[in-house]
Each structure stands twice: as structure tokens, then as C-alpha cells.
Design a protein around this motif. Sequence first.
Motif, PDB file in Angstrom:
ATOM      1  N   GLY A 175       0.826  -1.206   0.000  1.00  0.00           N
ATOM      2  CA  GLY A 175       0.000   0.000   0.000  1.00  0.00           C
ATOM      3  C   GLY A 175       0.855   1.248   0.000  1.00  0.00           C
ATOM      4  N   VAL A 176       0.357   2.294   0.659  1.00  0.00           N
ATOM      5  CA  VAL A 176       0.969   3.623   0.596  1.00  0.00           C
ATOM      6  C   VAL A 176       2.440   3.604   1.029  1.00  0.00           C
ATOM      7  N   ILE A 177       2.734   2.992   2.192  1.00  0.00           N
ATOM      8  CA  ILE A 177       4.080   3.145   2.743  1.00  0.00           C
ATOM      9  C   ILE A 177       5.113   2.302   1.999  1.00  0.00           C
ATOM     10  N   SER A 178       4.670   1.295   1.279  1.00  0.00           N
ATOM     11  CA  SER A 178       5.641   0.407   0.608  1.00  0.00           C
ATOM     12  C   SER A 178       6.529   1.197  -0.359  1.00  0.00           C
ATOM     13  N   ALA A 195       3.820  -9.317  -2.249  1.00  0.00           N
ATOM     14  CA  ALA A 195       2.515  -9.979  -2.166  1.00  0.00           C
ATOM     15  C   ALA A 195       1.531  -9.046  -1.470  1.00  0.00           C
ATOM     16  N   ASP A 196       0.247  -9.325  -1.690  1.00  0.00           N
ATOM     17  CA  ASP A 196      -0.801  -8.537  -1.054  1.00  0.00           C
ATOM     18  C   ASP A 196      -2.067  -9.387  -1.068  1.00  0.00           C
ATOM     19  N   LEU A 197      -2.985  -9.089  -0.137  1.00  0.00           N
ATOM     20  CA  LEU A 197      -4.310  -9.705  -0.208  1.00  0.00           C
ATOM     21  C   LEU A 197      -4.899  -9.452  -1.587  1.00  0.00           C
ATOM     22  N   ALA A 229      -3.859  -8.586  -7.599  1.00  0.00           N
ATOM     23  CA  ALA A 229      -3.676  -7.730  -8.782  1.00  0.00           C
ATOM     24  C   ALA A 229      -2.786  -6.544  -8.433  1.00  0.00           C
ATOM     25  N   ARG A 230      -2.977  -5.995  -7.232  1.00  0.00           N
ATOM     26  CA  ARG A 230      -2.124  -4.879  -6.790  1.00  0.00           C
ATOM     27  C   ARG A 230      -0.686  -5.370  -6.638  1.00  0.00           C
ATOM     28  N   ALA A 231      -0.520  -6.544  -6.077  1.00  0.00           N
ATOM     29  CA  ALA A 231       0.833  -7.098  -5.908  1.00  0.00           C
ATOM     30  C   ALA A 231       1.498  -7.281  -7.280  1.00  0.00           C
ATOM     31  N   GLU A 248       6.055  -3.056   9.930  1.00  0.00           N
ATOM     32  CA  GLU A 248       5.680  -1.683  10.269  1.00  0.00           C
ATOM     33  C   GLU A 248       5.093  -1.661  11.682  1.00  0.00           C
ATOM     34  N   LYS A 249       5.034  -0.471  12.240  1.00  0.00           N
ATOM     35  CA  LYS A 249       4.492  -0.313  13.582  1.00  0.00           C
ATOM     36  C   LYS A 249       2.965  -0.209  13.532  1.00  0.00           C
ATOM     37  N   PRO A 250       2.254  -0.504  14.629  1.00  0.00           N
ATOM     38  CA  PRO A 250       2.777  -1.088  15.852  1.00  0.00           C
ATOM     39  C   PRO A 250       3.086  -2.576  15.654  1.00  0.00           C
ATOM     40  N   TRP A 296      -5.491  12.799   4.122  1.00  0.00           N
ATOM     41  CA  TRP A 296      -4.518  12.527   3.055  1.00  0.00           C
ATOM     42  C   TRP A 296      -4.419  11.054   2.656  1.00  0.00           C
ATOM     43  N   HIS A 297      -4.824  10.108   3.539  1.00  0.00           N
ATOM     44  CA  HIS A 297      -4.646   8.685   3.216  1.00  0.00           C
ATOM     45  C   HIS A 297      -5.872   8.177   2.455  1.00  0.00           C
ATOM     46  N   PRO A 298      -5.675   7.450   1.336  1.00  0.00           N
ATOM     47  CA  PRO A 298      -6.835   7.009   0.537  1.00  0.00           C
ATOM     48  C   PRO A 298      -7.631   5.865   1.179  1.00  0.00           C
TER      49      PRO A 298
HETATM   50  N1  LIG Z   1       0.936   5.560   5.149  1.00  0.00           N
HETATM   51  C1  LIG Z   1       1.958   6.063   5.834  1.00  0.00           C
HETATM   52  O1  LIG Z   1       2.387   7.223   5.637  1.00  0.00           O
HETATM   53  C2  LIG Z   1       2.627   5.222   6.877  1.00  0.00           C
HETATM   54  C3  LIG Z   1       3.784   5.751   7.461  1.00  0.00           C
HETATM   55  C4  LIG Z   1       4.484   4.977   8.381  1.00  0.00           C
HETATM   56  C5  LIG Z   1       4.000   3.729   8.730  1.00  0.00           C
HETATM   57  N2  LIG Z   1       2.857   3.235   8.166  1.00  0.00           N
HETATM   58  C6  LIG Z   1       2.384   1.924   8.594  1.00  0.00           C
HETATM   59  O2  LIG Z   1       2.500   1.016   7.512  1.00  0.00           O
HETATM   60  C7  LIG Z   1       1.449   0.041   7.580  1.00  0.00           C
HETATM   61  C8  LIG Z   1       0.698   0.068   6.276  1.00  0.00           C
HETATM   62  O3  LIG Z   1       0.203   1.379   6.064  1.00  0.00           O
HETATM   63  P1  LIG Z   1      -0.217   1.875   4.609  1.00  0.00           P
HETATM   64  O4  LIG Z   1      -0.477   3.319   4.745  1.00  0.00           O
HETATM   65  O5  LIG Z   1       0.744   1.409   3.600  1.00  0.00           O
HETATM   66  O6  LIG Z   1      -1.612   1.101   4.472  1.00  0.00           O
HETATM   67  P2  LIG Z   1      -2.398   0.758   3.110  1.00  0.00           P
HETATM   68  O7  LIG Z   1      -3.789   0.453   3.502  1.00  0.00           O
HETATM   69  O8  LIG Z   1      -2.120   1.796   2.098  1.00  0.00           O
HETATM   70  O9  LIG Z   1      -1.673  -0.586   2.630  1.00  0.00           O
HETATM   71  C9  LIG Z   1      -1.775  -1.796   3.312  1.00  0.00           C
HETATM   72  C10 LIG Z   1      -1.720  -2.926   2.293  1.00  0.00           C
HETATM   73  O10 LIG Z   1      -1.700  -4.173   3.014  1.00  0.00           O
HETATM   74  C11 LIG Z   1      -2.603  -5.054   2.375  1.00  0.00           C
HETATM   75  N3  LIG Z   1      -3.062  -6.013   3.381  1.00  0.00           N
HETATM   76  C12 LIG Z   1      -3.895  -5.802   4.426  1.00  0.00           C
HETATM   77  N4  LIG Z   1      -4.029  -6.932   5.133  1.00  0.00           N
HETATM   78  C13 LIG Z   1      -3.266  -7.865   4.540  1.00  0.00           C
HETATM   79  C14 LIG Z   1      -2.989  -9.239   4.799  1.00  0.00           C
HETATM   80  N5  LIG Z   1      -3.557  -9.868   5.836  1.00  0.00           N
HETATM   81  N6  LIG Z   1      -2.161  -9.898   3.972  1.00  0.00           N
HETATM   82  C15 LIG Z   1      -1.596  -9.268   2.929  1.00  0.00           C
HETATM   83  N7  LIG Z   1      -1.819  -7.974   2.617  1.00  0.00           N
HETATM   84  C16 LIG Z   1      -2.640  -7.281   3.417  1.00  0.00           C
HETATM   85  C17 LIG Z   1      -3.708  -4.177   1.821  1.00  0.00           C
HETATM   86  O11 LIG Z   1      -4.388  -4.840   0.756  1.00  0.00           O
HETATM   87  C18 LIG Z   1      -2.918  -2.958   1.364  1.00  0.00           C
HETATM   88  O12 LIG Z   1      -2.456  -3.093   0.031  1.00  0.00           O
HETATM   89  C19 LIG Z   1       0.608   0.413   8.808  1.00  0.00           C
HETATM   90  O13 LIG Z   1       1.020  -0.360   9.914  1.00  0.00           O
HETATM   91  C20 LIG Z   1       0.949   1.873   9.026  1.00  0.00           C
HETATM   92  O14 LIG Z   1       0.836   2.234  10.397  1.00  0.00           O
HETATM   93  C21 LIG Z   1       2.179   3.950   7.231  1.00  0.00           C
END
Ligand SMILES: NC(=O)c1ccc[n+]([C@@H]2O[C@H](COP(=O)([O-])OP(=O)(O)OC[C@H]3O[C@@H](n4cnc5c(N)ncnc54)[C@H](O)[C@@H]3O)[C@@H](O)[C@H]2O)c1
Length: 370
Positions: A18-21, A40-42, A45-47, A99-101, A165-167
Motif C-alpha cells: 500500500g501507501v508506505i511500501s 505480495a498482497d491480499l 492484482a495490486r501485488a 511496520e508499527k505497531p 490525506w490517506h486514501p
Molecule cells: N501511510 C503512511 O504514511 C505510513 C507511514 C508509516 C507507517 N505506516 C504503517 O505502515 C502500515 C501500512 O500502512 P499503509 O499506509 O501502507 O496502508 P495501506 O492500507 O495503504 O496498505 C496496506 C496494504 O496491506 C494489504 N493487506 C492488508 N491486510 C493484509 C494481509 N492480511 N495480507 C496481505 N496484505 C494485506 C492491503 O491490501 C494494502 O495493500 C501500517 O502499519 C501503518 O501504520 C504507514
Amino acid sequence: MGSTVNEGVLRVGVVGVGVISQQYFEHFPALPGLELAAVADLDVARAQAVGAEQGVRGTSVDDLLAADDVDVVLNLTIPAAHADVATRALTAGKHVYGEKPLAMSTAEAAPVLDLARRSGLRVGSAPDTVLGTGIQTARAALDDGVIGTPVGAAVAWSAPGHERWHPAPAFYYQPGGGPLLDMGPYYLTSLVTFFGPVVRVSGSATRSTRERTVATGPNAGTPIPVDVDTHVAAVLEHENGVISTVTVSFEVWATRAPLFEVYGTSGTLDVPDPNRFSEPVSVATAQDPTWNGLPTSAGYADAGRGYGLADMAHAIATDRPHRASGDLAFHVLEVMEAVATAARDHVVVPVTSRVDRPATVPHGARPATW
Ligand SMILES: NC(=O)c1ccc[n+]([C@@H]2O[C@H](COP(=O)([O-])OP(=O)(O)OC[C@H]3O[C@@H](n4cnc5c(N)ncnc54)[C@H](O)[C@@H]3O)[C@@H](O)[C@H]2O)c1
């Protein structure tokens, strides 16, 4: 664990793209101890789409966990999935860094750390921001006595809410989220890095009735259920006697409160944002009450998200403890849980876990030259 191709290189499988990757992908090229193998991802298609962008295969979680060419799982899923994905990764014989927590609760996290210990595998956890020059220079200044003996610290992090800001912000308002479990790890990990473990906490928490809706992306306008407190104030007593006051909030539209300060017997340290890697540190003292910037004196140079995992890879290769450790994240999680309990039950709550301050990061260290 599959056999490594190059000695000292960990092959990384990312779960949750997702976003942080994207921030992690940006930094992999600077981290020669890590080699991206698969994502990988749930949402498979995104993965696949992200895998195509990164030049690796995108696949299902089961497939990634079964893969021979993945040594460590980088768990970037939402908090509700952290413990489950970590358990499955360890069961498959892979190290895990997430990632945290660390998990939604200590009850969920403890078996993960036990399994890792029994299996001879590592668990690492964000935040690794604290390994950058900002927090590391602040720590070095405190250890050098720049403000005398620390007495107290004050944190005031706030924002109107991540839905602006987060989708896909729903998880920020469910257990495992809220300002405490989402932003708390940056500040509490810094405070434990500065002063050592917390032994006792008190606190209060509340939430407004403000209606939250997704503000950006394809789901803009969708209402967000709020099942966590969104304004939390805590007092932490460290084992060394320092008192930290911590306010974290998704309820604030504007503020002039300093973000993060440490008060010592002969001065005040202005601590940079622990959600960033390299902002400047300033000090004002009894002798010189004007604010002066301190030169960078410790921390990974030019760091970004992924450096904690690179530190873990190097620690595995050289058989030393890694800094962004599961044990540190567990202690921070217990402190946050204790704050929530204190707020709910109107009591002072003891914290039982103990953790050593992680080793300092030498000035100018760069994973590329390890
Ligand atoms: N967005 C940020 O700016 C940010 C910053 C620092 C830390 N984080 C942390 O990173 C983590 C992810 O945040 P994000 O913003 O990327 O979230 P997100 O929702 O954008 O992405 C999460 C991804 O994980 C996938 N997912 C969910 N459950 C799953 C599972 N059981 N198996 C496989 N894939 C799964 C979702 O399909 C999604 O693609 C969180 O713990 C968040 O606290 C986010």
C-alpha cells in the motif's frame, strides 16, 4: 529459511504493498544488504502491478511465504494483520521486520516473539526513523550532558486526522490505530532510546463526535467508523527517573505547542520530528538561552525507511543485536497499552517489560560501506 545467494544479503519478500511500501522501495537501492525478491498482497492484482514496477514477481501471500528465495518478510500490512503475517512468516522459517505497531496488543505480540526465539529467527519493527541523524544526534547530545541531567520531556503531536490525506484511512480509527498506536511508536521509541525503559504510566483519553469521512482517492466521501480514542494525554515515568508527558491527537486543527523537547538541569533540547530521519537538533542553555543548532554527531547518513531492516540484515550477518528490535517494539507496545488501560480505568499502571537502550548509530554510518 532458503539458502542465501550472496553471503550477508537478505532476500526480501514484501507483504502489503500500500501507501508506505513506496518509501521502502525507494531506499532498497541504497541498501546492498537487501535484495527485493517478491511482493505480495491480499489484493493479488495490486501485488502484480507493484511487482511489475519493481521488476520482481507479484504474488499471493501464501506463495510468497512458501518461496525458497525469500529470507525475510517485510510486513507492511495494516495493524490488524501484523501479528498474523509475522506468525506465518516465522512458521515458514523466515525472519520478519514489520511496520508499527508490532501488533494490536501485547497478548498478540508475545507469542510472535516467543516463536522467533524458539526458531532462531529475528523480529524487527519500525520505527527506524530513530536511527537517522535527527534522533541519534539528540541522543548523543543528551548522553554528552549538553543540557546537564535530563529531568523531563514533553511531546505534543497532533493533526486533524489522517483521513485528510490517506486514501484508505479506516484502519487509523480501529483498534491498532488511533493517535496512540499510530504515532505513539515514533515518540515512545525515541524516549526509550533517550532515557531507557518506562516503569509506570498514567493517562486520559477521549474522542470527539466529529464525523470522519475519507477525503481523497476513489472512496472520497465514505464515512469512517471511529472505534478508538482520538485524543490521548499520558505521563510516563522512566526507570531512570525522567518524566515524559506525551499528548497525541487526531483532534487538533492548529497548534503552537512545541513538538518534542527535553528539559535538563542546565538547558533544553529541541528534538526534531521522530517521524523523519534527519532534521536539525537545537539547544538553549542557562549560559546561552538563544537556540543554537547542533552539528550532526550520530546516525545513519541519508537514511530512509528500510534502514532498520538493513541494520537487522547486517546484525544477522555479523551476529550482533539489531537496533529496531521486536523487544524494543514490544516494550513500546506495552507502554501504549498501559496508557490505554490507565485512561480507561483511571489508575496508574505498572509496565513490566524491560529493554536496554539500543546501541547508538555511529556518526556517518552508511549501509553501503558496511
Ligand atoms: N501511510 C503512511 O504514511 C505510513 C507511514 C508509516 C507507517 N505506516 C504503517 O505502515 C502500515 C501500512 O500502512 P499503509 O499506509 O501502507 O496502508 P495501506 O492500507 O495503504 O496498505 C496496506 C496494504 O496491506 C494489504 N493487506 C492488508 N491486510 C493484509 C494481509 N492480511 N495480507 C496481505 N496484505 C494485506 C492491503 O491490501 C494494502 O495493500 C501500517 O502499519 C501503518 O501504520 C504507514
